[in-house]
Design a protein around this motif. Structure first.
Motif, short mmCIF file in Angstrom:
data_model
loop_
_atom_site.label_atom_id
_atom_site.label_comp_id
_atom_site.label_asym_id
_atom_site.label_seq_id
_atom_site.Cartn_x
_atom_site.Cartn_y
_atom_site.Cartn_z
N TYR A 12 30.13 31.13 -18.50
CA TYR A 12 30.59 29.83 -18.02
C TYR A 12 30.33 28.70 -19.00
CZ TYR A 12 31.66 31.78 -13.44
OH TYR A 12 32.22 32.51 -12.41
N GLY A 13 29.82 29.00 -20.17
CA GLY A 13 29.58 27.97 -21.17
C GLY A 13 28.51 26.98 -20.78
N VAL A 14 27.45 27.46 -20.12
CA VAL A 14 26.38 26.60 -19.65
C VAL A 14 25.22 26.64 -20.63
CG1 VAL A 14 24.62 26.29 -17.85
CG2 VAL A 14 27.00 26.76 -17.22
N HIS A 15 24.79 25.46 -21.07
CA HIS A 15 23.64 25.34 -21.96
C HIS A 15 22.40 25.07 -21.10
CE1 HIS A 15 26.04 24.25 -25.84
NE2 HIS A 15 26.64 25.19 -25.11
N ALA A 16 21.36 25.85 -21.30
CA ALA A 16 20.17 25.76 -20.46
C ALA A 16 18.92 25.68 -21.31
CB ALA A 16 20.08 26.96 -19.52
N THR A 17 17.88 25.08 -20.74
CA THR A 17 16.56 24.99 -21.37
C THR A 17 15.61 25.94 -20.64
OG1 THR A 17 16.84 22.72 -22.14
CG2 THR A 17 14.58 23.46 -21.75
N TRP A 18 14.96 26.82 -21.42
CA TRP A 18 14.03 27.80 -20.85
C TRP A 18 12.61 27.35 -21.19
CZ3 TRP A 18 15.74 32.46 -18.40
CH2 TRP A 18 17.13 32.59 -18.36
N ALA A 19 11.97 26.65 -20.26
CA ALA A 19 10.62 26.17 -20.46
C ALA A 19 9.66 27.34 -20.20
CB ALA A 19 10.31 25.01 -19.53
N THR A 20 9.06 27.86 -21.26
CA THR A 20 8.37 29.14 -21.23
C THR A 20 6.87 28.98 -21.46
OG1 THR A 20 10.39 30.18 -22.09
CG2 THR A 20 8.35 31.46 -22.25
N VAL A 21 6.07 29.59 -20.59
CA VAL A 21 4.62 29.59 -20.77
C VAL A 21 4.27 30.28 -22.08
CG1 VAL A 21 2.45 30.49 -19.85
CG2 VAL A 21 4.13 29.46 -18.31
N GLY A 22 3.40 29.67 -22.89
CA GLY A 22 3.08 30.20 -24.21
C GLY A 22 2.53 31.61 -24.19
N PHE A 23 1.79 31.99 -23.14
CA PHE A 23 1.25 33.33 -23.05
C PHE A 23 2.34 34.40 -23.15
CE2 PHE A 23 -2.77 32.26 -20.28
CZ PHE A 23 -3.29 31.55 -21.33
N LEU A 24 3.56 34.08 -22.66
CA LEU A 24 4.64 35.08 -22.62
C LEU A 24 5.14 35.46 -24.00
CD1 LEU A 24 4.55 34.19 -19.64
CD2 LEU A 24 7.04 34.30 -19.62
N PHE A 25 4.87 34.63 -25.01
CA PHE A 25 5.35 34.91 -26.37
C PHE A 25 4.65 36.11 -26.99
CE2 PHE A 25 6.92 30.77 -25.73
CZ PHE A 25 7.70 30.34 -26.79
N PHE A 26 3.49 36.47 -26.51
CA PHE A 26 2.65 37.45 -27.21
C PHE A 26 3.05 38.88 -26.86
CE2 PHE A 26 0.21 33.58 -27.31
CZ PHE A 26 -0.33 33.59 -28.61
N GLU A 27 2.96 39.75 -27.88
CA GLU A 27 3.26 41.16 -27.69
C GLU A 27 2.17 41.85 -26.86
OE1 GLU A 27 5.82 42.95 -28.75
OE2 GLU A 27 6.83 41.64 -30.20
N ARG A 28 0.92 41.48 -27.11
CA ARG A 28 -0.19 42.18 -26.49
C ARG A 28 -1.36 41.21 -26.23
NH1 ARG A 28 -0.29 47.67 -26.95
NH2 ARG A 28 -2.56 47.70 -27.04
N LYS A 29 -2.24 41.66 -25.35
CA LYS A 29 -3.39 40.84 -24.99
C LYS A 29 -4.28 40.53 -26.18
CE LYS A 29 -6.94 42.67 -22.88
NZ LYS A 29 -7.83 43.25 -21.84
N ASP A 30 -4.52 41.50 -27.05
CA ASP A 30 -5.44 41.26 -28.16
C ASP A 30 -4.93 40.17 -29.09
OD1 ASP A 30 -3.37 42.79 -29.11
OD2 ASP A 30 -4.62 44.27 -30.14
N GLU A 31 -3.62 40.11 -29.26
CA GLU A 31 -3.02 39.04 -30.08
C GLU A 31 -3.24 37.69 -29.42
OE1 GLU A 31 1.37 37.67 -31.79
OE2 GLU A 31 1.19 39.35 -30.37
N LEU A 32 -3.05 37.62 -28.10
CA LEU A 32 -3.27 36.37 -27.37
C LEU A 32 -4.72 35.92 -27.50
CD1 LEU A 32 -2.70 34.12 -25.31
CD2 LEU A 32 -2.91 35.84 -23.50
N LEU A 33 -5.65 36.84 -27.35
CA LEU A 33 -7.07 36.48 -27.37
C LEU A 33 -7.50 35.89 -28.72
CD1 LEU A 33 -8.60 39.49 -25.42
CD2 LEU A 33 -8.28 37.15 -24.60
N LYS A 34 -6.77 36.21 -29.77
CA LYS A 34 -7.08 35.67 -31.09
C LYS A 34 -6.54 34.26 -31.30
CE LYS A 34 -6.97 40.25 -33.27
NZ LYS A 34 -6.21 41.13 -34.20
N ASN A 35 -5.73 33.77 -30.37
CA ASN A 35 -5.04 32.50 -30.58
C ASN A 35 -5.21 31.53 -29.41
OD1 ASN A 35 -3.25 32.84 -33.18
ND2 ASN A 35 -3.11 34.79 -32.08
N LEU A 36 -6.38 31.55 -28.80
CA LEU A 36 -6.63 30.66 -27.66
C LEU A 36 -7.00 29.26 -28.15
CD1 LEU A 36 -8.70 33.00 -25.31
CD2 LEU A 36 -6.22 32.68 -25.43
#
Length: 324
Positions: free
Chosen positions: A47-71
Motif C-alpha cells: 500500500y505504499g505506507v511509510h512507517a517508523t519502527w521504534a525498537t527497544v535496543g536489546f532487540l538488536f543483539f544476536e545473543r545475551k553475551d553480546e548484550l551484557l558487554k554493551n550495557l
C-alpha cells in the motif's frame, strides 16, 4: 502541503510488559510478533505506507553475551526496582525469541520506506520515580551505539515507552531530531503508571469507538529547540473477539479522522505494537488492510501521502517558518 498518513510501531517483544504480565499471559503475543512483523512489512509495501519502527535496543543483539558487554552506565535507578529489566538479564537463555530479534531488525531496516527508530535501549520509563536525566542519557547513548555498530547509522526518531515523554533536552544531545508526543486531552497525556487510573483507561477505550476527544489531526509540526514533536492521533487497538460487534465503529472512527486530515491537509498518526497482532493475526491484518484501503482512497481523492516520522521531521526542518 497535502495531508500526511504516518504509522509508528513500538517494537519491544517481552521487554515492554515484563513488569506487568507473565510469559504465560503474554508469551503467545510475543512469539506471534515474529510472524506479524514480516506480514506488516509486506502490507506496508503493497500500500505504499511509510512507517517508523521504534525498537527497544536489546532487540538488536544476536545473543545475551553480546548484550551484557554493551550495557550503559549508569542504569536507571527506579524507586520501584521491578521496573528495571537489568536484574533479569543473567537468567535469560542465550538467544530467547521472547527477548531478541536481530533478524527482524535487519529486515525492517532493509525494507524501503521503513524507518528504524528507538524505543530506548532498555524500554526506559522516563517519568517514573528515581530515574534521572543522566541515566536516560546513558540509555540513549547505548541505543545509538548498537545502531552504529550494526548498521553504521544513528537513530533519528524516538518513541517514549508508555508514552512517558520527559528529558527532551537529552534527545538532541544524543542525536535525535523527532519524537512521538501524546494526544491532547485529560485522559491522554504523559502519565506515570500510578497516574493511569481506571477512569482514564475507560475513556480511552470508549474513544476508540466514539468520538469523545476529536480527530487529533494537526498541521505539519514545527521545530522547537531542535526537535520535531509528531504526536499520535490514534492507538490501533487489537482485535478482540468479545468486542467484535463494535468493529465497524472502530473502523469508522479511524476512517473519519483520516478523511479529516486529508481534507484539511493535516497529519494523521496511527500507532500500535507488533505484539498486539501476535494473536488473532488474520483478524488484525484484515482490519489494518481496510484502514490502508481508506488511505489509498484518500490518496486518490485528496492527494494524501505517507511519510514516516523521520521524513516528517526532515520536511518540517526544510519548511520555511517551521521553527516555533
Amino acid at each position: 502541503m497535502s495531508g500526511i498518513f504516518t504509522v509508528s510501531l513500538d517494537f519491544e517483544l517481552y521487554w515492554g510488559v515484563r513488569d506487568k504480565l507473565s510469559l504465560e499471559e503474554y508469551g503467545a503475543n510475543v512469539l506471534g510478533a515474529h510472524q506479524a512483523v514480516p506480514r506488516l512489512l509486506e502490507l506496508f509495501a503493497q500500500y505504499g505506507v511509510h512507517a517508523t519502527w521504534a525498537t527497544v535496543g536489546f532487540l538488536f543483539f544476536e545473543r545475551k553475551d553480546e548484550l551484557l558487554k554493551n550495557l550503559p552506565n549508569p542504569k536507571p535507578n527506579y524507586a520501584d526496582p521491578n521496573l528495571s529489566p537489568y536484574p533479569v538479564l543473567a537468567t535469560l537463555s542465550p538467544d530467547d525469541p521472547h527477548y531478541f530479534a536481530p533478524g527482524m531488525v535487519e529486515r525492517i531496516r532493509a525494507t524501503p520506506g521503513q524507518e528504524l527508530a528507538s524505543h530506548t535501549f532498555c524500554h526506559y520509563y522516563a517519568l517514573e520515580a528515581g530515574q534521572t536525566a543522566e541515566e536516560f542519557r546513558a540509555d540513549l547513548k547505548a541505543a545509538q551505539a548498537v545502531s552504529e555498530r550494526r548498521f553504521g547509522a544513528p537513530l533519528r526518531s524516538l518513541v517514549f515507552p508508555r508514552n512517558q515523554a520527559n528529558h527532551l533536552e537529552v534527545l538532541c544531545e544524543t542525536g535525535f531530531s523527532a519524537y512521538r508526543g501524546n494526544e491532547q486531552g485529560w485522559f491522554y497525556g504523559a502519565y506515570t503508571e500510578e497516574q493511569q487510573t481506571p477512569l482514564r483507561r475507560g475513556f480511552r477505550l470508549l474513544d476508540n469507538y466514539f468520538n469523545l476527544s476529536g480527530h487529533h489531526t494537526y498541521p505539519l509540526p514545527g521545530v522547537r529547540d531542535g526537535l520535531v514533536n509528531i504526536p499520535s492521533s490514534r492507538f490501533l487497538r487489537p482485535y478482540s473477539p468479545r468486542l467484535a460487534p463494535l468493529e465497524p465503529l472502530r473502523l469508522a472512527r479511524i476512517a473519519r479522522s483520516m478523511e479529516h486530515a486529508a481534507r484539511t491537509n493535516e497529519v494523521y498518526h496511527l500507532w500500535w505494537h507488533p505484539e498486539n497482532f501476535g494473536v488473532n493475526l488474520e483478524e488484525n491484518l484484515g482490519f489494518l488492510r481496510r484502514v490502508l484501503e481508506t488511505f489509498k482512497t484518500l490518496q486518490t481523492r485528496h492527494g494524501m501521502g505517507s511519510l514516516n516520522m523521520g521524513e516528517i521531521a526532515r520536511l518540517a526542518q526544510e519548511t520555511p517558518l517551521s521553527a516555533s
